[in-house]
Design a protein around this motif. Structure first.
Motif, mmCIF file in Angstrom:
data_model
loop_
_atom_site.group_PDB
_atom_site.id
_atom_site.type_symbol
_atom_site.label_atom_id
_atom_site.label_comp_id
_atom_site.label_asym_id
_atom_site.label_seq_id
_atom_site.Cartn_x
_atom_site.Cartn_y
_atom_site.Cartn_z
ATOM 1 N N ASN A 1 18.928 27.392 -14.588
ATOM 2 C CA ASN A 1 19.867 28.465 -14.284
ATOM 3 C C ASN A 1 19.315 29.850 -14.608
ATOM 4 N N GLY A 2 18.001 29.922 -14.789
ATOM 5 C CA GLY A 2 17.341 31.217 -14.971
ATOM 6 C C GLY A 2 17.709 31.935 -16.254
ATOM 7 N N ILE A 3 18.088 31.167 -17.284
ATOM 8 C CA ILE A 3 18.441 31.780 -18.574
ATOM 9 C C ILE A 3 17.331 31.422 -19.571
ATOM 10 N N PRO A 4 16.759 32.414 -20.271
ATOM 11 C CA PRO A 4 15.651 32.098 -21.194
ATOM 12 C C PRO A 4 16.130 31.278 -22.393
ATOM 13 N N PHE A 5 15.298 30.337 -22.831
ATOM 14 C CA PHE A 5 15.664 29.440 -23.935
ATOM 15 C C PHE A 5 15.923 30.195 -25.240
ATOM 16 N N ASP A 6 15.304 31.368 -25.396
ATOM 17 C CA ASP A 6 15.431 32.027 -26.713
ATOM 18 C C ASP A 6 16.852 32.516 -27.009
ATOM 19 N N VAL A 7 17.742 32.549 -26.023
ATOM 20 C CA VAL A 7 19.148 32.870 -26.335
ATOM 21 C C VAL A 7 19.790 31.760 -27.176
ATOM 22 N N MET A 8 19.158 30.591 -27.168
ATOM 23 C CA MET A 8 19.711 29.445 -27.894
ATOM 24 C C MET A 8 19.236 29.396 -29.360
ATOM 25 N N LEU A 9 18.235 30.193 -29.711
ATOM 26 C CA LEU A 9 17.615 30.052 -31.040
ATOM 27 C C LEU A 9 18.541 30.393 -32.216
ATOM 28 N N PRO A 10 19.333 31.481 -32.134
ATOM 29 C CA PRO A 10 20.240 31.725 -33.269
ATOM 30 C C PRO A 10 21.229 30.571 -33.482
ATOM 31 N N LEU A 11 21.659 29.953 -32.392
ATOM 32 C CA LEU A 11 22.580 28.810 -32.476
ATOM 33 C C LEU A 11 21.882 27.602 -33.102
ATOM 34 N N ILE A 12 20.665 27.334 -32.665
ATOM 35 C CA ILE A 12 19.892 26.216 -33.223
ATOM 36 C C ILE A 12 19.648 26.429 -34.715
ATOM 37 N N ASP A 13 19.287 27.659 -35.079
ATOM 38 C CA ASP A 13 19.027 27.971 -36.498
ATOM 39 C C ASP A 13 20.284 27.787 -37.349
ATOM 40 N N GLU A 14 21.407 28.303 -36.848
ATOM 41 C CA GLU A 14 22.651 28.234 -37.617
ATOM 42 C C GLU A 14 23.125 26.780 -37.740
ATOM 43 N N TYR B 1 26.992 26.748 -17.419
ATOM 44 C CA TYR B 1 25.762 26.024 -17.764
ATOM 45 C C TYR B 1 25.237 26.434 -19.139
ATOM 46 N N LEU B 2 25.419 27.715 -19.460
ATOM 47 C CA LEU B 2 25.039 28.173 -20.807
ATOM 48 C C LEU B 2 25.835 27.417 -21.866
ATOM 49 N N HIS B 3 27.130 27.264 -21.615
ATOM 50 C CA HIS B 3 27.986 26.536 -22.551
ATOM 51 C C HIS B 3 27.543 25.080 -22.664
ATOM 52 N N LEU B 4 27.248 24.469 -21.521
ATOM 53 C CA LEU B 4 26.770 23.089 -21.511
ATOM 54 C C LEU B 4 25.470 22.952 -22.324
ATOM 55 N N ALA B 5 24.564 23.907 -22.123
ATOM 56 C CA ALA B 5 23.292 23.899 -22.875
ATOM 57 C C ALA B 5 23.542 24.012 -24.375
#
Lengths: 262, 262
Positions: A188-201, B162-166
């Motif tokens: 979906n063209g969204i970079p993975f690094d937006v997920m990093l704060p969530l993964i860390d927390e 999709y962001l939410h799903l991810a």
């Protein structure tokens, strides 16, 4: 004591560097690929060898960090003419007694961490689980281990199996959840690094709160609308859909059991 | 601008505190449980209200942080006689247009994080995804959002799903992997905190390495001996056994596809 390191992979590299940094003498590194042995040996002032029959008997102890199947096959050749030395393997799922009949003093040094050659981690904070065949092997193992880690625990072969299983869930399976997340974002063209704060927390939270109490999201609330909509979003990927369904059910069941415990 | 906060849960608490700390004026907090509304209102100098019809029209904008099903039901009552105000919801899976017909200016502020009331997180580093019905709503939303976060991105309803799903995979499902790990340890008398350095490193690793390249363990090596022995250890728990089997297969398939990409 002189140490020989059998293996030059992710774990061997990290344990080799930790031994070297703590002032221990690693005399030799073995790998069946000479360039791999040399690469690690050069870092820690050791010699490299790629023939198991040329592993020197000048070391006092041998730390064997190899894949499980290789480990089992190599022990007879490795221990030959060295049966009075100390042998320790590092495999979570392998029994201590695979050395039995080949060596007199042996044991296991299992560090609870995921290792990569490229990432040298701080060994001091890694919980290390040890098991030894006898008191002498135990004292040798404790000495070496306390040089590199502040967290030493004794653990039997039987319980180590479960520890390893628990690690597969906490590390490998959690990482695969990250992988699926990154696939969805990528599509979906969204970079993975937006997920990093969530993964860390998410990781940080379970330092203070039990995982079942830390759970959030549609599955724990059993929000069937969100769950069925998200299942549909995964229509093109039956594998990830199956994981989604199973994990959602599992989270819901855990929540129900938790509430019935109250 | 005066802000009214509709909701007093995990997200509402964190966003309320972030707004307060950045000098914004929150005038009212609504929850259908007065003690919950009061608890948050007291922290951020607001009034508490537990009747949706008593939510004041003195605010300029309303941030609605409620469960998805409650959100949908409450909008008509909330927006009544306030249709010229600004309304923003915070739900990943809900379309922006649920406000359509009830308000003129509206949008979504979706912060990519897992929240607990008890853990006030640093909002500045949280990626916030915004969507607005019109340019005016967008500029208002950008202003508010830039007060609390340094990472603002625009994202449509369609891609936000999709962001939410991810996020469900990266957070909720990863956390359930921690939960199964803690169950296995608990059954074997091993404290969960031995797993924390591993959990931390697994999370840290994907800052530098793609999850599929970071993968380790028996499944990625497809070590069938370890996999079948670990499956047996889970004999008493068919649910966790099914998760183990499915995740191991998925990791193996990802590794095969990755290698065929090379």
């Amino acid at each position: 004591m002189k140490i020989s390191l059998i293996g030059s992979g992710n774990l061997a590299t990290n344990i080799g560097v930790a031994l070297f940094n703590s002032g221990n003498k690693v005399v030799q590194v073995y790998s069946n690929t000479l360039s791999h042995a040399t690469s690690l040996a050069d870092k820690i002032g050791a010699n490299a060898v790629d023939d198991i029959y040329n592993v020197s008997d000048e070391a006092d102890l041998y730390i064997v960090a190899l894949k499980d199947d290789v480990l089992e096959n190599i022990i007879p050749s490795l221990c030959k003419n060295k049966s009075d030395k100390f042998f320790f393997h590092t495999a979570g799922s392998m029994p201590m007694d695979i050395f039995k009949g080949y060596a007199e003093h042996y044991g296991v040094l299992y560090p609870m961490q995921t290792f990569s050659k490229q990432r040298i981690v701080d060994f001091k904070v890694i919980p290390c689980f040890i098991e030894a065949s006898d008191e002498l092997a135990k004292s040798i193992l404790e000495n070496i281990c306390s040089d590199i880690s502040d967290r030493i625990n004794e653990l039997s072969t039987e319980r180590r199996k479960y520890l390893h299983l628990a690690a597969v869930f906490a590390c490998n399976f959690a990482n695969h959840c990250y992988e699926i997340s990154s696939e969805i974002l990528n599509e979906n063209g969204i970079p993975f690094d937006v997920m990093l704060p969530l993964i860390d927390e998410t990781a940080k939270k379970v330092h203070d709160v039990k995982p079942k109490d830390a759970q959030t999201g549609p599955a724990v609330r059993y929000d069937e609308n969100v769950i069925s909509r998200q299942m549909q979003l995964l229509d093109g990927n039956p594998f990830n859909q199956e994981i989604y369904e199973l994990m959602s059910k599992a989270i819901h069941c855990t929540a129900i059991n938790k509430n019935s415990d109250l």
